[in-house]
Design an enzyme around this catalytic site. Sequence first.
Site, PDB file in Angstrom:
ATOM      1  CG  ASN A 109     -34.781  15.562 -57.235  1.00  0.00           C
ATOM      2  OD1 ASN A 109     -35.272  16.022 -58.265  1.00  0.00           O
ATOM      3  ND2 ASN A 109     -35.479  14.867 -56.355  1.00  0.00           N
ATOM      4  CG  HIS A 120     -39.408   6.532 -68.353  1.00  0.00           C
ATOM      5  ND1 HIS A 120     -39.034   5.859 -67.197  1.00  0.00           N
ATOM      6  CD2 HIS A 120     -40.505   5.885 -68.812  1.00  0.00           C
ATOM      7  CE1 HIS A 120     -39.864   4.865 -66.993  1.00  0.00           C
ATOM      8  NE2 HIS A 120     -40.773   4.861 -67.940  1.00  0.00           N
ATOM      9  CG  HIS A 161     -40.025  17.774 -61.022  1.00  0.00           C
ATOM     10  ND1 HIS A 161     -38.775  18.154 -60.570  1.00  0.00           N
ATOM     11  CD2 HIS A 161     -40.350  16.681 -60.303  1.00  0.00           C
ATOM     12  CE1 HIS A 161     -38.366  17.309 -59.644  1.00  0.00           C
ATOM     13  NE2 HIS A 161     -39.310  16.415 -59.437  1.00  0.00           N
TER      14      HIS A 161
HETATM   15 FE1  HDD Z   1     -40.175  12.068 -60.302  1.00  0.00          FE
HETATM   16  C1  HDD Z   1     -41.003  14.188 -62.803  1.00  0.00           C
HETATM   17  C2  HDD Z   1     -37.026  13.468 -60.151  1.00  0.00           C
HETATM   18  C3  HDD Z   1     -39.443  10.190 -57.522  1.00  0.00           C
HETATM   19  C4  HDD Z   1     -43.125  10.513 -60.609  1.00  0.00           C
HETATM   20  N1  HDD Z   1     -39.206  13.543 -61.283  1.00  0.00           N
HETATM   21  C5  HDD Z   1     -39.715  14.303 -62.295  1.00  0.00           C
HETATM   22  C6  HDD Z   1     -38.722  15.223 -62.756  1.00  0.00           C
HETATM   23  C7  HDD Z   1     -37.606  15.024 -62.000  1.00  0.00           C
HETATM   24  C8  HDD Z   1     -37.911  13.959 -61.073  1.00  0.00           C
HETATM   25  C9  HDD Z   1     -36.304  15.785 -62.106  1.00  0.00           C
HETATM   26  C10 HDD Z   1     -38.931  16.263 -63.831  1.00  0.00           C
HETATM   27  C11 HDD Z   1     -38.464  15.770 -65.169  1.00  0.00           C
HETATM   28  C12 HDD Z   1     -38.638  16.862 -66.193  1.00  0.00           C
HETATM   29  O1  HDD Z   1     -37.894  17.852 -66.111  1.00  0.00           O
HETATM   30  O2  HDD Z   1     -39.521  16.720 -67.023  1.00  0.00           O
HETATM   31  N2  HDD Z   1     -38.591  11.917 -59.039  1.00  0.00           N
HETATM   32  C13 HDD Z   1     -37.360  12.498 -59.214  1.00  0.00           C
HETATM   33  C14 HDD Z   1     -36.432  11.950 -58.254  1.00  0.00           C
HETATM   34  C15 HDD Z   1     -37.116  11.041 -57.506  1.00  0.00           C
HETATM   35  C16 HDD Z   1     -38.468  11.012 -58.010  1.00  0.00           C
HETATM   36  C17 HDD Z   1     -34.970  12.338 -58.141  1.00  0.00           C
HETATM   37  C18 HDD Z   1     -36.629  10.173 -56.384  1.00  0.00           C
HETATM   38  C19 HDD Z   1     -35.429   9.782 -56.246  1.00  0.00           C
HETATM   39  N3  HDD Z   1     -41.122  10.645 -59.228  1.00  0.00           N
HETATM   40  C20 HDD Z   1     -40.638   9.958 -58.156  1.00  0.00           C
HETATM   41  C21 HDD Z   1     -41.564   8.917 -57.780  1.00  0.00           C
HETATM   42  C22 HDD Z   1     -42.601   8.989 -58.672  1.00  0.00           C
HETATM   43  C23 HDD Z   1     -42.311  10.088 -59.572  1.00  0.00           C
HETATM   44  C24 HDD Z   1     -41.376   7.947 -56.645  1.00  0.00           C
HETATM   45  C25 HDD Z   1     -43.852   8.170 -58.772  1.00  0.00           C
HETATM   46  C26 HDD Z   1     -44.002   6.983 -58.311  1.00  0.00           C
HETATM   47  N4  HDD Z   1     -41.813  12.370 -61.452  1.00  0.00           N
HETATM   48  C27 HDD Z   1     -42.894  11.563 -61.445  1.00  0.00           C
HETATM   49  C28 HDD Z   1     -43.898  11.913 -62.525  1.00  0.00           C
HETATM   50  C29 HDD Z   1     -43.175  13.080 -63.261  1.00  0.00           C
HETATM   51  C30 HDD Z   1     -41.914  13.251 -62.450  1.00  0.00           C
HETATM   52  C31 HDD Z   1     -45.275  12.156 -62.067  1.00  0.00           C
HETATM   53  C32 HDD Z   1     -43.984  14.356 -63.459  1.00  0.00           C
HETATM   54  C33 HDD Z   1     -43.737  14.798 -64.876  1.00  0.00           C
HETATM   55  C34 HDD Z   1     -43.019  13.700 -65.482  1.00  0.00           C
HETATM   56  O3  HDD Z   1     -42.821  12.695 -64.565  1.00  0.00           O
HETATM   57  O4  HDD Z   1     -42.650  13.634 -66.633  1.00  0.00           O
HETATM   58  O5  HDD Z   1     -44.102  10.813 -63.366  1.00  0.00           O
END
Ligand code: HDD
Length: 719
Positions: free
Chosen positions: A150, A341, A77
């Site tokens: 999402n 978060h 993202h």
């Molecule tokens: Fe995630 C970012 C949505 C599963 C780990 N995620 C991130 C963002 C969105 C989502 C919208 C961007 C937020 C922003 O605008 O800063 N993610 C989802 C959805 C998931 C999902 C809808 C499943 C239903 N994500 C998911 C899993 C993991 C992560 C299973 C790790 C185990 N996601 C992350 C992250 C991010 C992230 C690496 C990258 C930047 C951040 O968190 O702040 O921690």
Amino acid sequence: MLEKKDQQEGSKKIQDLAKDTKDGSGQFLTTNQGLKINDDNNSLKAGSRGPSLLEDFILREKITHFDHERIPERIVHARGSAAHGYFQAYPNAAQYSKAGFLQNADAKTPVFTRFSTVAGFRGSTDLARDVRGFAVKFYTEEGIFDLVGNNVPVFFIQDAAKFPDLIHAVKPEPHNEIPQAASAHDTFWDFISLMPESMHMVMWAMSDRAIPRSYRMMEGFGVHTFRFINKNEESHFVKFHWKPKLGTHAVVWDEAVKISGNDPDFHRRDLWEAIESGSFPEWELGVQLIPESDEHNFDFDLLDPTKLVPEELVPVIPIGKMVLDRNPDNFFAETEQVAFHPGHIVPGIDFSNDPLLQGRLFSYTDTQLSRLGTPNFHELPINRSVSPMHNNQRDGQMRQEINKGRASYFPNSLGGGCPYQAKIAEGGFSTYSERIDANKVRERSSSFSDHFSQARLFFDSQTPTEQNHLISALRFELSKVETPEIRTRMVGLLSMVSDPLAKQVAKGLGIAVPENIERPINKGIGADDLGMENEPKQAAVPVALSPTLSMIKNPNNTDTIESRKVAFLCSDGVDADSITSMKKALLSKGATVKIIGTNATMLTASDGSQITIDHNLLTVSSVLFDSVFVPAGKGSAEMLRKEEKAIEFLNDAYKHCKPIAAEKEGTELLNHTNFIHKLSDANRELYGIFTSEMKNENLAHQFIGAMGKHRIWSRESGL
Ligand code: HDD
């Protein structure tokens, strides 16, 4: 030398231009330490032609700051755009959850919402085929609530343990960092072809949902099942939905590819311009509520994030609305530094045991530590809670708070016992007391093992147009895959979803649907488990078709054309009256009109009047607009006829199923397109081409009616 008066006027002009920036309001330029700078253009040298001096602390400070301007981008993202706004609950919301921000229908809770693509780097195109992030930060009186969802209601994987694998597979390949912001490559499809659980999400990701027309025209989903706790401490399972007021709409793939070249910031610009022009995007927040007692009454597991709850089984109840009405002041400080978060919740909302959600609860704080560099990221203005923050967490890099007193521990007597714990009645958070009695195991529940029924429900619920787009997307993506075995394995998996789908994709790839489907290696579950052998082929779900899964049939769509962009294709000699009357009709419905001319500045109309041009034809293409109008005017039509770009503009608009209107002499231009001669006079209107040889009030009416349908899909199937 400028006269003093000219100098004053010049500086007044600059001040006027800068009136909306804080630093433009007559402030001195200073160093970070507040020292007024006398010369910001020259470094300190030994003589005007001599070497620079290390002593130049002003230069060193400036360059050092510059060297450190970039922070690590989000691992996923990374590419996103955001806006401020508010959330307002409806009066019914209070009964479902005790969350403070849902209690008062008169109160507005500030929000900051960030939309994003998933795979591309921070500078990648907005129009990648990808899932879109839809993350909302609610600044509630009880603390921050983040709904980090999402634009698709399900996910690729069932367990967070697979997330790093999924992301490694979809990101550019590690040896050459190719391709950028695209899933059409071997590693992604290799992984997917070995992960049957991803098949439902693959349907969504290959549908037009993955190429939205606008962030403002996307649905949003919380994806996981959460819990709502009401005032009586009763729990319901809840699924969150955002329904856009402007309807759910997409572009077509050829258009997406061309937009990426024409304007990689298309979605970012669209959101920004809509808000600047006062057309504030709005979504309704809806919830599907499931009593605890119904937890096991579905053919799927509510804890499985690869499943949705069909709206036909559990209706979506609207409980509030979100309006985005203010653009950020500074991209980095707000959009880049915002830290979401899924673990930021408030009393009245709680988690379910969805194993994907449970893993996310660890990941998001961890990632902010490396991205924003300090456990004090909550002190950044965009992340600050509006409810006061008092605790015994101390120090750390970039600490802003100057904590007073001696007691930084609890319990304490030296600090008068403060800060003290809040009783539940005082708003203290207490986790929902769920009974758990289980063995500690590392395994997947067998209730998660039907990977195909809902994928099939999705495919079957699409209109033929949408099915064709999905088939084309799969053909495109798998044609880019270089390893033949991966293609075959994928077609095998698709045959578990739908035979017609698999056959159509296979035909496009020039291969056969495999008779015996290869058992995916590792199967995404433990090595001792059986995997696919347990899976029912096309098991029954109680819902055979779900219209809400289709964008074209979506019952929430209206015929609004608010904020839609109409290109007026013009040149010198255009009929000013023709422009004025069509423009008036479109503006009255909230659309936006842009005059496209053959230069960058002004047009001279046939009556000699001057018309300001919004865009030089050279710089735009019809993919950036929702429809095209060719106004009357003999001179204009003749000039445009000689412009290859003008004809291409119309041909593309036709190809992308956009309404086209032309008046009087403007209709002549259509004779030079490659589509007009395929249409009889009788079926032109059916295919969204509206022409009038004379001035005709009805023309605008027909044109607006067709725009309200978004696209004229009959063109794809009918010719
Ligand atoms: Fe995630 C970012 C949505 C599963 C780990 N995620 C991130 C963002 C969105 C989502 C919208 C961007 C937020 C922003 O605008 O800063 N993610 C989802 C959805 C998931 C999902 C809808 C499943 C239903 N994500 C998911 C899993 C993991 C992560 C299973 C790790 C185990 N996601 C992350 C992250 C991010 C992230 C690496 C990258 C930047 C951040 O968190 O702040 O921690």
